[in-house]
Scaffold this motif. Structure first.
Motif, PDB file in Angstrom:
ATOM      1  N   ARG A   1       0.829  -1.213   0.000  1.00 38.42           N
ATOM      2  CA  ARG A   1       0.000   0.000   0.000  1.00 38.42           C
ATOM      3  C   ARG A   1       0.863   1.262   0.000  1.00 38.42           C
ATOM      4  N   ASN A   2       1.923   1.288   0.788  1.00 42.14           N
ATOM      5  CA  ASN A   2       2.800   2.462   0.835  1.00 42.14           C
ATOM      6  C   ASN A   2       3.421   2.748  -0.525  1.00 42.14           C
ATOM      7  N   GLU A   3       3.859   1.728  -1.216  1.00 46.85           N
ATOM      8  CA  GLU A   3       4.445   1.929  -2.543  1.00 46.85           C
ATOM      9  C   GLU A   3       3.386   2.401  -3.539  1.00 46.85           C
TER      10      GLU A   3
ATOM     11  N   ASN B   1       2.407   5.978  -3.378  1.00 44.76           N
ATOM     12  CA  ASN B   1       3.416   6.842  -4.000  1.00 44.76           C
ATOM     13  C   ASN B   1       3.439   6.651  -5.513  1.00 44.76           C
ATOM     14  N   GLU B   2       2.380   6.029  -6.034  1.00 46.27           N
ATOM     15  CA  GLU B   2       2.187   5.794  -7.466  1.00 46.27           C
ATOM     16  C   GLU B   2       3.324   5.007  -8.094  1.00 46.27           C
ATOM     17  N   LYS B   3       3.835   4.066  -7.351  1.00 45.15           N
ATOM     18  CA  LYS B   3       4.856   3.165  -7.871  1.00 45.15           C
ATOM     19  C   LYS B   3       4.215   1.822  -8.194  1.00 45.15           C
TER      20      LYS B   3
ATOM     21  N   TRP C   1      -5.034  -0.051  -7.033  1.00 47.40           N
ATOM     22  CA  TRP C   1      -4.501  -1.404  -7.050  1.00 47.40           C
ATOM     23  C   TRP C   1      -4.025  -1.854  -8.431  1.00 47.40           C
ATOM     24  N   SER C   2      -4.301  -1.077  -9.466  1.00 47.03           N
ATOM     25  CA  SER C   2      -3.912  -1.493 -10.817  1.00 47.03           C
ATOM     26  C   SER C   2      -2.399  -1.500 -11.025  1.00 47.03           C
TER      27      SER C   2
END
Length: 117
Positions: free
Chosen positions: A25-27, A30-32, A63-64
């Protein structure tokens, strides 16, 4: 290195699910892109199911950008109960957008590997 010892499988599952889910979720926040390899076995499949439930309950995350891979999947049909990914795929809401990479035994091993690449 830290070593954690848990009294029960259930306690380990709760802690592992939280740690993995929070990392993903953290990544993603950050849109990674995040690639997660899951494994079979009793605890591996249980962890995958709990992660799927946690993903379903979080509508704020995009989630994509999450890719799920199985590190030891059996080369059997997609609906076989022998698959490690089957319960995960049954639990995960299809509208969530997670990319689940599944190799199908309805083709040659080489063709299945080529599709996953």
């Amino acid at each position: 290195m830290k070593v954690y010892v848990y009294e029960t499988d259930a306690e380990l599952l709760i802690q592992a699910t939280a740690a993995v889910f929070n990392s993903i979720r953290n990544e993603l926040l950050n849109e990674k892109e995040f690639n997660l390899a899951l494994t079979g076995g009793t605890l591996g499949v249980a962890l995958a199911k709990e992660i799927a439930k946690a993903i379903n309950s979080d509508s704020e995350t995009k989630w994509s950008n999450l890719n799920i891979w199985w590190s030891d999947e059996r080369f059997v049909p997609l609906d076989s109960p022998d698959r490690n990914d089957l319960e995960f795929c049954k639990i995960l809401a299809p509208t969530i957008g997670v990319k689940v990479h599944r190799a199908s035994a309805e083709q040659s091993v080489q063709d299945a590997a080529d599709i996953l690449n």
